[in-house]
Motif scaffolding. Sequence first.
Motif, short mmCIF file in Angstrom:
data_model
loop_
_atom_site.label_atom_id
_atom_site.label_comp_id
_atom_site.label_asym_id
_atom_site.label_seq_id
_atom_site.Cartn_x
_atom_site.Cartn_y
_atom_site.Cartn_z
N ALA A 42 27.14 39.52 43.61
CA ALA A 42 28.52 39.28 43.18
C ALA A 42 28.84 40.22 42.02
N LYS A 43 29.62 41.24 42.29
CA LYS A 43 29.96 42.21 41.24
C LYS A 43 31.10 41.64 40.40
N ASN A 44 30.78 40.59 39.71
CA ASN A 44 31.76 39.83 38.96
C ASN A 44 31.80 40.29 37.51
N ILE A 45 33.01 40.53 36.99
CA ILE A 45 33.14 40.95 35.59
C ILE A 45 33.74 39.84 34.73
N TYR A 46 34.00 38.70 35.35
CA TYR A 46 34.55 37.58 34.61
C TYR A 46 33.46 37.00 33.71
N PRO A 47 33.75 36.78 32.44
CA PRO A 47 32.68 36.38 31.51
C PRO A 47 32.27 34.91 31.65
N PRO A 48 30.97 34.64 31.51
CA PRO A 48 30.52 33.24 31.47
C PRO A 48 30.92 32.58 30.16
N PHE A 51 35.87 23.27 39.62
CA PHE A 51 35.05 23.81 38.56
C PHE A 51 35.97 24.37 37.47
N GLU A 52 35.55 24.25 36.25
CA GLU A 52 36.34 24.79 35.15
C GLU A 52 36.17 26.30 35.04
N ASP A 53 37.27 26.97 34.71
CA ASP A 53 37.27 28.38 34.31
C ASP A 53 36.59 29.28 35.35
N GLY A 54 37.11 29.24 36.57
CA GLY A 54 36.58 30.09 37.63
C GLY A 54 37.62 31.08 38.11
N THR A 55 37.26 31.89 39.09
CA THR A 55 38.19 32.86 39.68
C THR A 55 38.21 32.67 41.20
N ASN A 56 39.25 33.19 41.82
CA ASN A 56 39.37 33.12 43.27
C ASN A 56 38.18 33.78 43.96
N ASN A 57 37.80 34.96 43.47
CA ASN A 57 36.73 35.71 44.13
C ASN A 57 35.39 35.00 44.01
N ILE A 58 35.12 34.39 42.86
CA ILE A 58 33.85 33.68 42.69
C ILE A 58 33.75 32.52 43.68
N VAL A 85 36.75 29.60 55.63
CA VAL A 85 36.53 29.18 54.24
C VAL A 85 37.68 29.63 53.36
N LYS A 86 37.80 28.95 52.23
CA LYS A 86 38.83 29.31 51.27
C LYS A 86 38.38 28.90 49.87
N GLY A 87 38.52 29.81 48.93
CA GLY A 87 38.32 29.51 47.52
C GLY A 87 39.62 29.72 46.79
N ALA A 88 39.94 28.85 45.86
CA ALA A 88 41.24 28.95 45.18
C ALA A 88 41.13 28.48 43.74
N ARG A 89 41.91 29.14 42.90
CA ARG A 89 42.02 28.76 41.49
C ARG A 89 43.43 28.26 41.21
N ASP A 90 43.53 27.17 40.50
CA ASP A 90 44.82 26.65 40.06
C ASP A 90 45.13 27.31 38.72
N ASN A 91 46.11 28.20 38.70
CA ASN A 91 46.42 28.95 37.49
C ASN A 91 46.96 28.08 36.37
#
Length: 211
Positions: free
Chosen positions: A160-166, A115-122, A85-91
């Motif tokens: 998911a110990k995610n700190i990225y804001p919704p 998806f809009e406004d996501g992170t690699n880890n998510i 698997v791979k998750g990726a964000r286009d910066n």
Amino acid sequence: MSNKPKYYVVWHGRETGIFDTWEACKELIDGFPAPVYKSFSTKALAEMAFASDSSYYVGKESLASQLSEEKLFRLGTPRINSIVVKGARDNTTGLAEYQGLFLKTGEVLFHQGPFEDGTNNIVEFLAIVHALAYCKEMYEILPIYSESTIAMGWVQNVKAKNIYPPSDKNIKLFNLLARAEKWLQNNEYDNPVLKWETKYWGENPADFGRK
């Protein structure tokens, strides 16, 4: 002459498998076009090799040519019957997506996003959970490979110990995150979730090629 036993893996010959004598191996490769085979000092390493792609063991650029058998066994090689698997964000755009493929054939089993406004880890976390759910639905117990130790830790901790804001933009992504956490809480699985060792194995086959 050494009396130590050897085990011969034949990936491409009249028959394939693991054989404990050179004579048995020789019968399968002599006169066969482009046979692929190699000897190993232990049955455990031979079994690991036979379950993997021969390119990790045969050839001047192979992993086996760079590492001792002991180090090779400790590191392991990716199992062919597995999901990567791979998750990726286009910066540039802030868009994120993920996918999973069957390593043996390269077939894409699933793809979600962008998806809009996501992170690699998510998205990497979502990819792992999607692969687990896929295997459960298909009654398969396949290893799942991910490059992200952070996402793998989230899966192990069922959170998911995610700190990225919704935000208004990523509400769909955060809804999927909550669903993935709930799935982990309510389901058991036997699939090993393993690290894809990019340094030794090369680029993750599920990569989106943005590097």
